[in-house]
Design a protein around this motif. Structure first.
Motif, PDB file in Angstrom:
ATOM      1  N   VAL A  69       0.870  -1.179   0.000  1.00  0.00           N
ATOM      2  CA  VAL A  69       0.000   0.000   0.000  1.00  0.00           C
ATOM      3  C   VAL A  69       0.899   1.218   0.000  1.00  0.00           C
ATOM      4  CG1 VAL A  69      -1.668   1.305   1.348  1.00  0.00           C
ATOM      5  CG2 VAL A  69      -1.875  -1.162   1.174  1.00  0.00           C
ATOM      6  N   THR A  70       0.609   2.147  -0.862  1.00  0.00           N
ATOM      7  CA  THR A  70       1.447   3.332  -0.981  1.00  0.00           C
ATOM      8  C   THR A  70       1.283   4.218   0.236  1.00  0.00           C
ATOM      9  OG1 THR A  70      -0.303   4.421  -2.200  1.00  0.00           O
ATOM     10  CG2 THR A  70       1.408   3.342  -3.488  1.00  0.00           C
ATOM     11  N   GLN A  71       2.338   4.888   0.580  1.00  0.00           N
ATOM     12  CA  GLN A  71       2.341   5.787   1.721  1.00  0.00           C
ATOM     13  C   GLN A  71       2.211   7.221   1.231  1.00  0.00           C
ATOM     14  OE1 GLN A  71       2.328   4.705   4.901  1.00  0.00           O
ATOM     15  NE2 GLN A  71       2.196   2.688   4.001  1.00  0.00           N
ATOM     16  N   PRO A  72       1.636   8.103   2.027  1.00  0.00           N
ATOM     17  CA  PRO A  72       1.544   9.498   1.608  1.00  0.00           C
ATOM     18  C   PRO A  72       2.936  10.112   1.497  1.00  0.00           C
ATOM     19  CG  PRO A  72       0.150   9.084   3.529  1.00  0.00           C
ATOM     20  CD  PRO A  72       0.975   7.862   3.295  1.00  0.00           C
ATOM     21  N   SER A  73       3.080  11.010   0.565  1.00  0.00           N
ATOM     22  CA  SER A  73       4.324  11.750   0.429  1.00  0.00           C
ATOM     23  C   SER A  73       4.390  12.791   1.528  1.00  0.00           C
ATOM     24  CB  SER A  73       4.365  12.426  -0.941  1.00  0.00           C
ATOM     25  OG  SER A  73       3.390  13.446  -0.993  1.00  0.00           O
ATOM     26  N   PRO A  74       5.539  13.443   1.710  1.00  0.00           N
ATOM     27  CA  PRO A  74       5.622  14.483   2.748  1.00  0.00           C
ATOM     28  C   PRO A  74       4.584  15.579   2.577  1.00  0.00           C
ATOM     29  CG  PRO A  74       7.808  13.898   1.954  1.00  0.00           C
ATOM     30  CD  PRO A  74       6.812  13.174   1.085  1.00  0.00           C
ATOM     31  N   ALA A  75       4.165  15.841   1.338  1.00  0.00           N
ATOM     32  CA  ALA A  75       3.152  16.877   1.106  1.00  0.00           C
ATOM     33  C   ALA A  75       1.748  16.377   1.424  1.00  0.00           C
ATOM     34  CB  ALA A  75       3.215  17.353  -0.341  1.00  0.00           C
ATOM     35  N   GLY A  76       1.611  15.079   1.771  1.00  0.00           N
ATOM     36  CA  GLY A  76       0.311  14.525   2.119  1.00  0.00           C
ATOM     37  C   GLY A  76      -0.443  13.929   0.950  1.00  0.00           C
ATOM     38  N   GLU A  77       0.129  13.981  -0.248  1.00  0.00           N
ATOM     39  CA  GLU A  77      -0.526  13.406  -1.413  1.00  0.00           C
ATOM     40  C   GLU A  77      -0.076  11.961  -1.588  1.00  0.00           C
ATOM     41  OE1 GLU A  77      -2.929  14.756  -3.310  1.00  0.00           O
ATOM     42  OE2 GLU A  77      -2.854  16.317  -1.805  1.00  0.00           O
ATOM     43  N   PRO A  78      -0.958  11.064  -1.997  1.00  0.00           N
ATOM     44  CA  PRO A  78      -0.572   9.675  -2.173  1.00  0.00           C
ATOM     45  C   PRO A  78       0.389   9.526  -3.348  1.00  0.00           C
ATOM     46  CG  PRO A  78      -2.809  10.028  -2.930  1.00  0.00           C
ATOM     47  CD  PRO A  78      -2.356  11.304  -2.307  1.00  0.00           C
ATOM     48  N   GLU A  79       1.303   8.574  -3.196  1.00  0.00           N
ATOM     49  CA  GLU A  79       2.215   8.240  -4.272  1.00  0.00           C
ATOM     50  C   GLU A  79       1.832   6.880  -4.816  1.00  0.00           C
ATOM     51  OE1 GLU A  79       6.059   8.345  -2.470  1.00  0.00           O
ATOM     52  OE2 GLU A  79       6.084  10.513  -2.344  1.00  0.00           O
ATOM     53  N   GLY A  80       2.165   6.609  -6.055  1.00  0.00           N
ATOM     54  CA  GLY A  80       1.912   5.289  -6.622  1.00  0.00           C
ATOM     55  C   GLY A  80       0.553   5.239  -7.275  1.00  0.00           C
ATOM     56  N   ASP A  81      -0.136   4.123  -7.109  1.00  0.00           N
ATOM     57  CA  ASP A  81      -1.419   3.870  -7.756  1.00  0.00           C
ATOM     58  C   ASP A  81      -2.505   4.735  -7.119  1.00  0.00           C
ATOM     59  OD1 ASP A  81      -3.823   2.893  -8.730  1.00  0.00           O
ATOM     60  OD2 ASP A  81      -3.209   0.803  -8.596  1.00  0.00           O
ATOM     61  N   GLY A  82      -2.899   5.791  -7.814  1.00  0.00           N
ATOM     62  CA  GLY A  82      -3.907   6.706  -7.291  1.00  0.00           C
ATOM     63  C   GLY A  82      -5.258   6.058  -7.098  1.00  0.00           C
ATOM     64  N   ASP A  83      -5.619   5.109  -7.998  1.00  0.00           N
ATOM     65  CA  ASP A  83      -6.907   4.426  -7.859  1.00  0.00           C
ATOM     66  C   ASP A  83      -6.931   3.565  -6.602  1.00  0.00           C
ATOM     67  OD1 ASP A  83      -7.899   5.549 -10.206  1.00  0.00           O
ATOM     68  OD2 ASP A  83      -7.150   3.901 -11.435  1.00  0.00           O
ATOM     69  N   LEU A  84      -5.813   2.893  -6.311  1.00  0.00           N
ATOM     70  CA  LEU A  84      -5.725   2.088  -5.093  1.00  0.00           C
ATOM     71  C   LEU A  84      -5.841   2.989  -3.870  1.00  0.00           C
ATOM     72  CD1 LEU A  84      -5.160  -0.439  -3.394  1.00  0.00           C
ATOM     73  CD2 LEU A  84      -2.718  -0.030  -3.793  1.00  0.00           C
ATOM     74  N   CYS A  85      -5.097   4.091  -3.873  1.00  0.00           N
ATOM     75  CA  CYS A  85      -5.159   5.018  -2.730  1.00  0.00           C
ATOM     76  C   CYS A  85      -6.577   5.541  -2.527  1.00  0.00           C
ATOM     77  CB  CYS A  85      -4.192   6.176  -2.941  1.00  0.00           C
ATOM     78  SG  CYS A  85      -2.464   5.695  -2.853  1.00  0.00           S
ATOM     79  N   PHE A  86      -7.227   5.915  -3.633  1.00  0.00           N
ATOM     80  CA  PHE A  86      -8.591   6.425  -3.536  1.00  0.00           C
ATOM     81  C   PHE A  86      -9.538   5.362  -2.985  1.00  0.00           C
ATOM     82  CE2 PHE A  86     -12.844   7.125  -5.270  1.00  0.00           C
ATOM     83  CZ  PHE A  86     -13.109   8.380  -4.749  1.00  0.00           C
ATOM     84  N   CYS A 110     -17.035  -0.718  -2.467  1.00  0.00           N
ATOM     85  CA  CYS A 110     -15.990   0.083  -1.815  1.00  0.00           C
ATOM     86  C   CYS A 110     -16.101   0.062  -0.293  1.00  0.00           C
ATOM     87  CB  CYS A 110     -16.033   1.516  -2.324  1.00  0.00           C
ATOM     88  SG  CYS A 110     -15.612   1.653  -4.078  1.00  0.00           S
ATOM     89  N   GLY A 111     -17.292  -0.161   0.237  1.00  0.00           N
ATOM     90  CA  GLY A 111     -17.460  -0.151   1.683  1.00  0.00           C
ATOM     91  C   GLY A 111     -17.322  -1.502   2.342  1.00  0.00           C
ATOM     92  N   ALA A 112     -17.719  -2.567   1.645  1.00  0.00           N
ATOM     93  CA  ALA A 112     -17.707  -3.886   2.281  1.00  0.00           C
ATOM     94  C   ALA A 112     -17.098  -4.961   1.395  1.00  0.00           C
ATOM     95  CB  ALA A 112     -19.137  -4.287   2.665  1.00  0.00           C
ATOM     96  N   GLY A 113     -16.581  -4.579   0.242  1.00  0.00           N
ATOM     97  CA  GLY A 113     -16.028  -5.569  -0.679  1.00  0.00           C
ATOM     98  C   GLY A 113     -14.528  -5.701  -0.569  1.00  0.00           C
ATOM     99  N   ARG A 114     -13.970  -6.436  -1.513  1.00  0.00           N
ATOM    100  CA  ARG A 114     -12.530  -6.670  -1.564  1.00  0.00           C
ATOM    101  C   ARG A 114     -11.831  -5.459  -2.173  1.00  0.00           C
ATOM    102  NH1 ARG A 114     -10.983 -12.423  -3.628  1.00  0.00           N
ATOM    103  NH2 ARG A 114      -9.719 -11.005  -4.860  1.00  0.00           N
ATOM    104  N   THR A 115     -10.605  -5.244  -1.757  1.00  0.00           N
ATOM    105  CA  THR A 115      -9.845  -4.094  -2.238  1.00  0.00           C
ATOM    106  C   THR A 115      -9.691  -4.121  -3.756  1.00  0.00           C
ATOM    107  OG1 THR A 115      -8.640  -3.995  -0.157  1.00  0.00           O
ATOM    108  CG2 THR A 115      -7.667  -2.829  -2.008  1.00  0.00           C
ATOM    109  N   ASP A 116      -9.341  -5.279  -4.318  1.00  0.00           N
ATOM    110  CA  ASP A 116      -9.127  -5.336  -5.765  1.00  0.00           C
ATOM    111  C   ASP A 116     -10.420  -5.035  -6.527  1.00  0.00           C
ATOM    112  OD1 ASP A 116      -9.968  -7.839  -4.687  1.00  0.00           O
ATOM    113  OD2 ASP A 116      -9.340  -8.885  -6.495  1.00  0.00           O
ATOM    114  N   GLU A 117     -11.560  -5.460  -5.998  1.00  0.00           N
ATOM    115  CA  GLU A 117     -12.841  -5.157  -6.651  1.00  0.00           C
ATOM    116  C   GLU A 117     -13.154  -3.664  -6.557  1.00  0.00           C
ATOM    117  OE1 GLU A 117     -15.410  -7.777  -4.505  1.00  0.00           O
ATOM    118  OE2 GLU A 117     -14.955  -9.490  -5.799  1.00  0.00           O
ATOM    119  N   ALA A 118     -12.811  -3.043  -5.421  1.00  0.00           N
ATOM    120  CA  ALA A 118     -13.032  -1.603  -5.259  1.00  0.00           C
ATOM    121  C   ALA A 118     -12.166  -0.817  -6.239  1.00  0.00           C
ATOM    122  CB  ALA A 118     -12.743  -1.183  -3.817  1.00  0.00           C
ATOM    123  N   VAL A 119     -10.915  -1.232  -6.402  1.00  0.00           N
ATOM    124  CA  VAL A 119     -10.021  -0.553  -7.350  1.00  0.00           C
ATOM    125  C   VAL A 119     -10.565  -0.695  -8.769  1.00  0.00           C
ATOM    126  CG1 VAL A 119      -7.702  -0.561  -8.368  1.00  0.00           C
ATOM    127  CG2 VAL A 119      -7.979  -0.736  -5.883  1.00  0.00           C
TER     128      VAL A 119
END
Length: 194
Positions: free
Chosen positions: A112-129, A167-176
């Motif tokens: 799972v991507t970690q937030p950058s110092p500016a607070g914005e997600p790095e990496g796969d934006g859809d996964l982060c969202f 997105c609320g109760a399903g699997r992460t890959d299905e949410a992405v």
């Protein structure tokens, strides 16, 4: 903990999950031939935490991943009883639920991507969202409540119901996958409606 608080927690569980978690978890253990500790391991919580929830000393499992796993185990139990999942596939299905998301990984095992110092997600934006959206839903309601809300929205707003369920109760890959399918993209001008 006093008796009134325990009763209140069990009543909340009945509203959220359809029955007190003690009853549901004992039923799951009997159906799948496992101990309470085995169920706790699949959910990703300690046996002591599961015991507190089962006794009504806590109203819900606070960890959103564990709550989603509980929802998945309850769905699996329904499918086993309905005959849509053969008994020979239960062990693999339970293992898949346990592996659904672990700290630092999504349901596919990717970091799972970690937030950058500016607070914005790095990496796969859809996964982060998708992860942020799930965390938002789970901060406000348990998986059973989310599924109940989705059921209420099915007829008048099926698209919203799908988002809640996935997105609320399903699997992460299905949410992405859903986010990728529905989210508007600046490059193609889509509005995200289905």
């Amino acid at each position: 903990m006093d008796h009134a608080t325990t009763k209140r927690n069990q009543e909340l569980q009945r509203q959220w999950y359809g029955a007190p978690l003690g009853e549901l978890c004992r039923d799951l253990c009997g159906l799948f031939g496992m101990t309470q500790s085995g169920l706790a391991e699949i959910l990703g919580v300690s046996p002591a935490m599961l015991s507190l929830v089962m006794r009504g000393q806590r109203a819900r499992i606070a960890n959103p991943d564990a709550a989603a796993r509980l929802s998945a185990v309850l769905h699996l139990a329904h499918d086993v009883r309905a005959g849509t999942v053969p008994p020979g596939e239960v062990v693999d299905a339970l293992a898949a639920i346990r592996a659904n998301r672990t700290p630092g990984q999504d349901s596919l095992g990717a970091a799972v991507t970690q937030p950058s110092p500016a607070g914005e997600p790095e990496g796969d934006g859809d996964l982060c969202f998708a992860l942020r959206l799930r965390d938002l839903f789970n901060a406000r309601a348990g998986a059973a409540e989310i599924l109940e809300a989705a059921a209420l929205l099915d007829a008048p707003h099926p698209g919203l119901a799908e988002i809640l369920r996935t997105c609320g109760a399903g699997r992460t890959d299905e949410a992405v996958d859903l986010v990728r399918r529905l989210a508007p993209r600046p490059e193609d001008g889509r509005r995200g409606r289905s």
